[in-house]
Write a protein that holds these residues in place. Structure first.
Motif, PDB file in Angstrom:
ATOM      1  N   ARG A  41       2.428  -8.525   2.818  1.00 59.24           N
ATOM      2  CA  ARG A  41       2.845  -7.126   2.679  1.00 59.24           C
ATOM      3  C   ARG A  41       2.218  -6.265   3.780  1.00 59.24           C
ATOM      4  O   ARG A  41       1.934  -5.090   3.593  1.00 59.24           O
ATOM      5  CB  ARG A  41       2.472  -6.573   1.308  1.00 59.24           C
ATOM      6  CG  ARG A  41       1.004  -6.672   0.930  1.00 59.24           C
ATOM      7  CD  ARG A  41       0.749  -5.943  -0.372  1.00 59.24           C
ATOM      8  NE  ARG A  41      -0.633  -6.093  -0.823  1.00 59.24           N
ATOM      9  CZ  ARG A  41      -1.170  -5.399  -1.811  1.00 59.24           C
ATOM     10  NH1 ARG A  41      -0.445  -4.496  -2.451  1.00 59.24           N
ATOM     11  NH2 ARG A  41      -2.424  -5.597  -2.180  1.00 59.24           N
ATOM     12  N   LYS A 101      -0.720  -2.283   5.223  1.00 62.84           N
ATOM     13  CA  LYS A 101      -0.772  -2.829   3.866  1.00 62.84           C
ATOM     14  C   LYS A 101       0.273  -2.068   3.051  1.00 62.84           C
ATOM     15  O   LYS A 101       0.212  -0.840   2.953  1.00 62.84           O
ATOM     16  CB  LYS A 101      -2.167  -2.627   3.271  1.00 62.84           C
ATOM     17  CG  LYS A 101      -2.409  -3.330   1.939  1.00 62.84           C
ATOM     18  CD  LYS A 101      -3.879  -3.191   1.546  1.00 62.84           C
ATOM     19  CE  LYS A 101      -4.203  -3.939   0.267  1.00 62.84           C
ATOM     20  NZ  LYS A 101      -5.642  -3.843  -0.084  1.00 62.84           N
ATOM     21  N   GLY A 102       1.254  -2.804   2.543  1.00 55.67           N
ATOM     22  CA  GLY A 102       2.315  -2.165   1.776  1.00 55.67           C
ATOM     23  C   GLY A 102       3.527  -1.795   2.600  1.00 55.67           C
ATOM     24  O   GLY A 102       4.327  -0.951   2.186  1.00 55.67           O
ATOM     25  N   SER A 119       5.835 -13.162   1.693  1.00 58.71           N
ATOM     26  CA  SER A 119       5.745 -12.318   0.497  1.00 58.71           C
ATOM     27  C   SER A 119       5.896 -13.114  -0.784  1.00 58.71           C
ATOM     28  O   SER A 119       5.562 -12.614  -1.860  1.00 58.71           O
ATOM     29  CB  SER A 119       6.819 -11.229   0.537  1.00 58.71           C
ATOM     30  OG  SER A 119       6.649 -10.381   1.633  1.00 58.71           O
ATOM     31  N   ASP A 123       7.010  -7.750  -3.723  1.00 57.73           N
ATOM     32  CA  ASP A 123       7.881  -6.740  -3.124  1.00 57.73           C
ATOM     33  C   ASP A 123       7.333  -6.199  -1.802  1.00 57.73           C
ATOM     34  O   ASP A 123       7.977  -5.376  -1.147  1.00 57.73           O
ATOM     35  CB  ASP A 123       8.143  -5.586  -4.098  1.00 57.73           C
ATOM     36  CG  ASP A 123       6.880  -4.877  -4.560  1.00 57.73           C
ATOM     37  OD1 ASP A 123       5.817  -5.062  -3.939  1.00 57.73           O
ATOM     38  OD2 ASP A 123       6.954  -4.126  -5.555  1.00 57.73           O
ATOM     39  N   GLY A 124       6.137  -6.655  -1.412  1.00 63.23           N
ATOM     40  CA  GLY A 124       5.580  -6.219  -0.141  1.00 63.23           C
ATOM     41  C   GLY A 124       5.091  -4.786  -0.131  1.00 63.23           C
ATOM     42  O   GLY A 124       4.831  -4.227   0.933  1.00 63.23           O
ATOM     43  N   ARG A 125       4.946  -4.191  -1.304  1.00 65.99           N
ATOM     44  CA  ARG A 125       4.573  -2.777  -1.397  1.00 65.99           C
ATOM     45  C   ARG A 125       3.132  -2.618  -1.876  1.00 65.99           C
ATOM     46  O   ARG A 125       2.524  -3.532  -2.411  1.00 65.99           O
ATOM     47  CB  ARG A 125       5.490  -2.015  -2.355  1.00 65.99           C
ATOM     48  CG  ARG A 125       6.982  -1.920  -2.071  1.00 65.99           C
ATOM     49  CD  ARG A 125       7.386  -1.898  -0.634  1.00 65.99           C
ATOM     50  NE  ARG A 125       8.744  -1.386  -0.469  1.00 65.99           N
ATOM     51  CZ  ARG A 125       9.768  -2.096  -0.014  1.00 65.99           C
ATOM     52  NH1 ARG A 125       9.618  -3.368   0.316  1.00 65.99           N
ATOM     53  NH2 ARG A 125      10.959  -1.532   0.132  1.00 65.99           N
ATOM     54  N   GLN A 145       8.386  -6.501   2.845  1.00 68.63           N
ATOM     55  CA  GLN A 145       8.382  -7.947   2.698  1.00 68.63           C
ATOM     56  C   GLN A 145       8.360  -8.656   4.055  1.00 68.63           C
ATOM     57  O   GLN A 145       8.847  -8.137   5.061  1.00 68.63           O
ATOM     58  CB  GLN A 145       9.601  -8.388   1.895  1.00 68.63           C
ATOM     59  CG  GLN A 145       9.548  -7.954   0.435  1.00 68.63           C
ATOM     60  CD  GLN A 145      10.781  -8.383  -0.333  1.00 68.63           C
ATOM     61  OE1 GLN A 145      11.900  -8.220   0.129  1.00 68.63           O
ATOM     62  NE2 GLN A 145      10.578  -8.924  -1.529  1.00 68.63           N
TER      63      GLN A 145
END
Length: 479
Positions: free
Chosen positions: A93, A114-115, A122, A126-128, A118
């Motif tokens: 992420r 960071k966040g 991942s 959700d890569g968030r 994706q």
């Protein structure tokens, strides 16, 4: 774009080649509201002149910075997670966005995210990043920097307008993207991936890159692999000592969270100690206490041994063992110097009684508040200062007698008077960052979008940094 003259791009990671990263696309966030902007460090890398629209464009939408990394790069690595090997890791992420030189000391620094969406790593995430997670990381890095810990810097926090579902906090919850400023994102797990795939040539290339870019003192060693391991061992031992004197519990000391520069980074379930308790853990899922406060040095050493495993075909076992052997002595030496500095004692004075050892022994026996003890006894355990403490009665007891005598008999820090003149030490109580305080800051944001407590805590920590910086900056590797 009006970058300042201090901006010095240097995207050196590209030289490692495509075997080390994957180009990725940032998430298209529905909204961007800047919640934190580190102007102090932005000035050191020449980005303080960005206006709000430019800040969002480059640090939330991730348009490339001038003459820098042309597209985001998700870095490849493996790692041991709670000492179980996982070959399915990598930047899940986050990504490397840019590399810039520090205008003050010339170090190569990364802007990593960071966040930000994706990536190929991942898995099912959700890569968030939750906004709460971003707020917590900002608070952690600010506090650690104030206490003399060599840490990544939270550079930017932007709220991104998505509703995230999480199992470990009330959902839906708000989202954010964080940008951190770090002295390398190369970690032990980067080496582990290459060793796992038997990529010997790439491993040698990485060693040479790390020595040239991050660990030049290793170049004097007759064997590059052993020389790099020795340098990383020294720096990671110091990181463990920095955490100890700060009363900090990282929480997740996996090999993919241990960098080759010994810089502390990536803050998930962190905690600061309320009191000196070796068994105190930060992560609710650390059921066995593997990464408890008192076990952090052992966990770091275990991680270094995994780095040594990766280098076995490039150096003989005796050379690798010799590189690892100084870890314990280095940890003890750094802890002594850092603790003396925090107490306004001469960090280099090792004559006479060991004041740090007596201090921690008394602190463990009496369970006084960890940060309060440093605050009360700074400057030679002054009787007037002790008398003003709510714990004056405890200090008068037998458990503290040896520690106070040792502190009073120790050589003062050369800048003691300058430090004690700082308004911070005239406060009634020290600044702390305990979990209930962090939760209170977040509650104000979550319930009423009130960022006043967050800004107030950052300002308090800034005052603390100004006070302790006089004592610890010369002891630490970097400010």
């Amino acid at each position: 774009m009006p970058v300042s003259p201090a901006y010095r791009p240097d995207p050196r990671h590209l030289a490692l080649g495509e075997a080390f990263y994957d180009p990725v696309t940032p998430a298209p966030f529905p909204a961007t509201v800047t919640r934190y902007r580190n102007q102090r460090w932005a000035a050191r890398v020449g980005l303080d002149t960005l206006d709000e629209a430019e800040w969002v464009a480059h640090l939330a939408r991730f348009a490339p910075l001038p003459d820098n990394v042309p597209e985001p790069l998700a870095l490849r690595y493996h790692g041991h997670q709670f000492q179980s090997y996982n070959p399915d890791l990598g930047d899940g992420r986050g990504f490397l966005h840019a590399q810039i030189r520090d205008a003050e000391d010339g170090r190569l620094l990364d802007l990593g995210t960071k966040g930000s969406g994706q990536t190929p790593y991942s898995r099912f995430g959700d890569g968030r990043l939750t906004l709460k997670g971003g707020v917590r990381e900002v608070l952690a890095t600010e506090m650690l920097e104030a206490l003399g810990v060599y840490t990544s810097k939270s550079f930017s926090l932007v709220e991104t307008g998505e509703a995230l579902m999480r199992n470990d906090e009330p959902s839906p919850t708000r989202s954010s993207v964080l940008v951190r400023l770090s002295h390398s994102h190369i970690r032990i797990g980067t080496f582990q991936r290459l060793a796992f795939h038997n990529e010997g040539a790439a491993l040698e290339k990485l060693i040479a890159y790390c020595i040239e870019t991050y660990q030049p003192r290793a170049a004097a060693h007759p064997n590059p692999a052993a020389g790099l391991l020795a340098a990383v061992t020294e720096d990671v031992a110091k990181m463990g000592a920095e955490w100890f004197q700060a009363g900090f519990v990282h929480g997740v000391l996996n090999t993919d969270n241990t960098t080759i520069t010994g810089e502390s980074f990536d803050y998930g379930p962190w905690r600061f100690l309320p009191e000196l308790d070796p068994g105190f853990t930060a992560a609710y899922f650390d059921q066995t206490g593997l990464y408890a406060f008192g076990r952090q040095p052992a966990a770091l050493y275990w991680n270094l041994c995994r780095l040594a495993d990766c280098l076995r075909h490039l150096a003989d076992e005796e050379a690798l063992a010799a590189a690892l052997e100084p870890f314990g002595a280095a940890f003890d030496a750094h802890l002594g110097r850092l603790t003396r500095a925090r107490l306004a004692l001469d960090p280099d004075d090792e004559s006479g009684v060991d004041a740090p050892a007596f201090f921690y022994r008394a602190l463990a026996r009496t369970r006084l508040p960890f940060e309060r003890a440093f605050f009360d006894l700074i400057g030679g355990a002054d009787p007037t200062r002790i008398a003003a403490s709510p714990h004056a009665e405890a200090y008068a007891g037998a458990d503290w007698a040896e520690a106070i005598a040792a502190i009073r008999g120790a050589k003062p820090h050369p800048r003691r008077e300058e430090a004690l003149a700082h308004p911070y030490f005239a406060r009634e109580a020290p600044v702390t960052m305990l979990i209930d305080e962090v939760e209170a800051v977040w509650a104000r944001i979550a319930e009423g979008d009130d960022w006043g407590a967050f800004a107030g805590k950052i300002a308090e920590v800034g005052e603390m940094r100004g006070a302790y910086g006089v004592l610890v900056d010369e002891v630490g590797r970097h400010p």
